[in-house]
Design a protein around this motif. Structure first.
Motif, PDB file in Angstrom:
ATOM      1  N   GLN A   5     -12.343  -2.414   5.779  1.00 46.04           N
ATOM      2  CA  GLN A   5     -13.114  -3.449   4.798  1.00 46.04           C
ATOM      3  C   GLN A   5     -11.714  -4.038   3.972  1.00 46.04           C
ATOM      4  O   GLN A   5     -10.846  -3.407   3.507  1.00 46.04           O
ATOM      5  N   LEU A   6     -11.840  -5.413   3.728  1.00 48.21           N
ATOM      6  CA  LEU A   6     -10.951  -6.044   2.947  1.00 48.21           C
ATOM      7  C   LEU A   6     -11.647  -6.960   1.900  1.00 48.21           C
ATOM      8  O   LEU A   6     -12.996  -7.606   2.063  1.00 48.21           O
ATOM      9  N   ARG A  59       0.922  -1.230   0.002  1.00 47.16           N
ATOM     10  CA  ARG A  59       0.026   0.044  -0.018  1.00 47.16           C
ATOM     11  C   ARG A  59       0.817   1.144  -0.081  1.00 47.16           C
ATOM     12  O   ARG A  59       1.707   1.429   0.986  1.00 47.16           O
ATOM     13  N   LEU A 105      -2.890  -9.543   8.929  1.00 39.72           N
ATOM     14  CA  LEU A 105      -3.669  -8.831   9.749  1.00 39.72           C
ATOM     15  C   LEU A 105      -2.903  -8.004  10.667  1.00 39.72           C
ATOM     16  O   LEU A 105      -1.961  -8.569  11.407  1.00 39.72           O
ATOM     17  N   LEU A 109      -4.134 -13.417   4.246  1.00 35.08           N
ATOM     18  CA  LEU A 109      -4.197 -12.156   4.753  1.00 35.08           C
ATOM     19  C   LEU A 109      -3.357 -12.012   5.703  1.00 35.08           C
ATOM     20  O   LEU A 109      -2.983 -12.815   6.780  1.00 35.08           O
ATOM     21  N   LYS A 163     -16.355  -9.653   0.714  1.00 31.57           N
ATOM     22  CA  LYS A 163     -16.079  -8.563   1.623  1.00 31.57           C
ATOM     23  C   LYS A 163     -16.233  -8.839   3.089  1.00 31.57           C
ATOM     24  O   LYS A 163     -17.115  -9.580   3.533  1.00 31.57           O
ATOM     25  N   ALA A 207      -3.997  -4.066   7.085  1.00 32.27           N
ATOM     26  CA  ALA A 207      -3.818  -5.301   6.326  1.00 32.27           C
ATOM     27  C   ALA A 207      -3.024  -5.296   5.019  1.00 32.27           C
ATOM     28  O   ALA A 207      -2.754  -4.318   4.535  1.00 32.27           O
ATOM     29  N   GLU A 208      -2.469  -6.540   4.862  1.00 32.16           N
ATOM     30  CA  GLU A 208      -1.844  -6.893   3.529  1.00 32.16           C
ATOM     31  C   GLU A 208      -2.616  -8.108   3.124  1.00 32.16           C
ATOM     32  O   GLU A 208      -3.039  -9.052   3.733  1.00 32.16           O
ATOM     33  N   ILE A 209      -2.864  -8.331   1.790  1.00 30.34           N
ATOM     34  CA  ILE A 209      -3.549  -9.250   1.023  1.00 30.34           C
ATOM     35  C   ILE A 209      -2.349  -9.852   0.123  1.00 30.34           C
ATOM     36  O   ILE A 209      -1.951  -9.184  -0.961  1.00 30.34           O
TER      37      ILE A 209
END
Length: 578
Positions: free
Chosen positions: A574-575, A291, A476, A474, A550, A461-463
């Motif tokens: 939201q993820l 991000r 978190l 994920l 979601k 978070a990172e996805i």
């Protein structure tokens, strides 16, 4: 996978520990360094067997310590460039005798299995390049260097170049680099050929490899002036300031960071470069971008503009968001100039990052590890200046200061409220604690002595998609920087409205089945670490049918013994599952 770039003085040695437990040693430094440096490290790591011992070429500063290693630990295979143009000096003869029948000539394309999906592949040797091209090197200047064996080490999406003393055409040496570079392609880390000499690391190699990190191995105050200013200024320039690190301060030039023995650790989608004290930086591989910072996510936290050390200027930045930030594309500027960082640094929530003028600790006053900005790219005004952080067209933070700005000669200005945005001169106070070797005052890469910040709770978070090592997941993050060691809960739900009223605070999660399930996941509930940051990896099944779902995620403090039972909660984020 773990890689050690050993400080063997004016020489070269790299140790690769595969994720499956296999060990590769490439080069052994000068005579005596096998006994002095390599064997003690192997002992500390509990390594008694080397699966692959590789000699890049036959100069004593790369070859000298290998016979010492082979005399003390068992070695499975010994690979080198063969007997073509073999020298007659004593170091080479000792190596040949020690290697004995284990010695083999490495064919182009040879792949050495390091286990766990990692491998090392031979791209070039003796001027011959995988794919068929050949560069004539016999009888030419620095033919032995030009004959160097080149390895590309791969694990997941992480790639590393190891090229011995390969030449690139400087000082009329054979240009082998320009032929090998397209075969290799993009890498994250480039071990600088020939210790960063001006004969190597040419522009074509840089264009094809496009590394984020360049590592040079050389002796302190070496007579060859390694690493050369030509190579340094090519890799670390205003428009593209890469991380350049060295095992020593070399000839004392600006433009790179001195680390001693360097340790690199990677899981295939991220990696960490650090010294043996644990000071270092985290980075993303090229295939994964994190991000980017938004306005206010990344702020100035400390400014050292006038030091007793001859070249000790630095700026410290702080991640005040709840997300890990990708710093690739960040521009740092003052009134005198700027530089842009293409390196995808991964800066965790609540962490700081150091940019400084000089990486030689004897000139910087003993600063901890950080990124050295390009030579003469910018300076910090002693009395007045305007500093700015930008990402593309977005201004992340900006501060202007005048003659009354706190600090001064030998004293940094520290931000006392890291939540204040945009930064103002009135947010800073004079540092009170000495650091390093020069007795300048400040707290580089540490909590500011004047910090009085009341941090809110945050979530992030990172996805990770299916291409990441370990599959979809994920990452978190819950931060409570003002409330470390408190009991806390990470939680998820399928919606955020109407949410839940918990006494005086409102939690943006719905009381659904996912919320009930999530609080029972290992790591989601417990005592916060002293850092105030909790990070949990949550694997996602590859064929779960959850793609596009979601969910909402939040972080809350829990006081189980008395009211209020939930004194603080973060906003929910939201993820969308990959």
């Amino acid at each position: 996978m773990t890689v050690y770039f050993l400080d063997v003085g004016q020489g070269d040695s790299t140790l690769v520990l595969g994720p499956g437990g296999k060990v590769l040693l490439m080069d052994g430094g000068p005579n005596g360094q096998g006994t002095k440096v390599i064997l003690p490290l192997l002992s500390r790591l509990g390594i008694k067997h080397i699966d692959y011992l590789v000699s890049s070429h036959y100069h004593p500063d790369h070859l000298g310590g290998l016979d010492e290693v082979m005399a003390k630990v068992t070695v499975g295979q010994v690979w080198d460039r063969g007997t073509w143009l073999q020298p007659g000096y004593a170091d080479y003869k000792r190596y040949v005798q020690a290697a004995s029948k284990r010695r083999k000539t490495a064919p182009l394309g040879l792949r050495l299995d390091l286990g766990g999906g990692a491998s090392a592949r031979v791209l070039a040797a003796n001027g011959k390049v995988l794919g068929g091209k050949t560069v004539a090197i016999k009888g030419r200047y620095q033919a032995e260097n030009a004959a160097s064996l080149v390895l590309k080490v791969e694990f997941g999406d992480f790639d590393l170049w190891l090229g011995g003393d390969l030449t690139g055409g400087g000082s009329k040496t054979p240009d082998v680099e320009s032929q090998v570079a397209p075969v290799c392609g993009d890498v994250e880390v480039y071990k600088m050929n020939h210790h960063g000499s001006h004969t190597s690391s040419n522009a074509t190699l840089l264009r094809y490899l496009d590394p984020e990190v360049a590592i040079a191995s050389m002796g302190y105050k070496n007579p060859f002036k390694h690493p050369s200013t030509t190579a340094l200024n090519r890799f670390n320039k205003r428009a593209s300031s890469r991380l350049v690190v060295g095992t020593t301060a070399g000839a004392g030039w600006a433009g790179f960071t001195n680390m001693g023995t360097i340790r690199l650790q990677t899981d295939g989608w991220r990696y960490r470069v650090e010294n043996l004290r644990g000071e270092g930086v985290d980075l993303y591989v090229d295939e994964h971008r994190g991000r980017s910072p938004r306005a206010g996510d990344l702020v100035f936290s400390e400014i050292q503009r006038q030091t007793k050390a001859p070249e000790g200027e630095y700026v410290e930045l702080f991640n005040r968001s709840g997300f890990p930030l990708d710093l690739g594309g960040l521009q740092v500027s003052s009134s005198s100039g700027s530089f842009t960082v293409p390196v995808s640094y991964r800066l965790l929530p609540g962490a700081s990052f150091l940019f400084f003028r000089h990486g030689d600790s004897s000139k910087s006053g003993g600063l901890p590890f950080g990124h050295c900005w390009p030579y003469k790219a910018m300076s910090l005004g002693d009395k007045t200046d305007t500093l700015q952080l930008t990402m593309g067209r977005v201004t992340l933070d900006r501060i202007s200061y005048g003659s009354g700005f706190p600090g001064g000669r030998g004293v940094a200005a520290e931000k006392r409220n890291l939540e204040a945005f945009p930064s103002k001169a009135s947010d800073f106070v004079a540092a009170s604690k000495a650091y390093g070797q020069s007795w300048d005052k400040g707290s580089p890469a540490a909590r500011n002595t004047g910090d009085r910040t009341a941090f809110p709770m945050r979530s992030g978070a990172e996805i990770l998609d299916s291409k990441a090592t370990g599959g979809k997941a994920l990452h978190l993050f819950g931060t409570a920087l003002s409330d470390p060691t408190r009991f806390h809960v990470l939680a998820m739900s399928l919606g955020n409205r109407p949410g839940i009223q918990l006494g005086k605070v409102h939690l943006g999660l719905n009381p659904d089945s996912l919320l009930t399930l999530s609080v029972g996941i290992p790591g989601f509930m417990g005592i916060l670490p002293a850092s105030g940051l909790r990070a949990v990896r949550l694997p996602l099944p590859p064929a779960s049918g959850l793609r596009g779902t979601k969910i909402w995620f939040a972080h809350l403090l829990l006081n189980p013994s008395q009211a209020p039972f939930f004194p603080k909660v973060s906003s929910s984020i939201q993820l969308i599952l990959p």
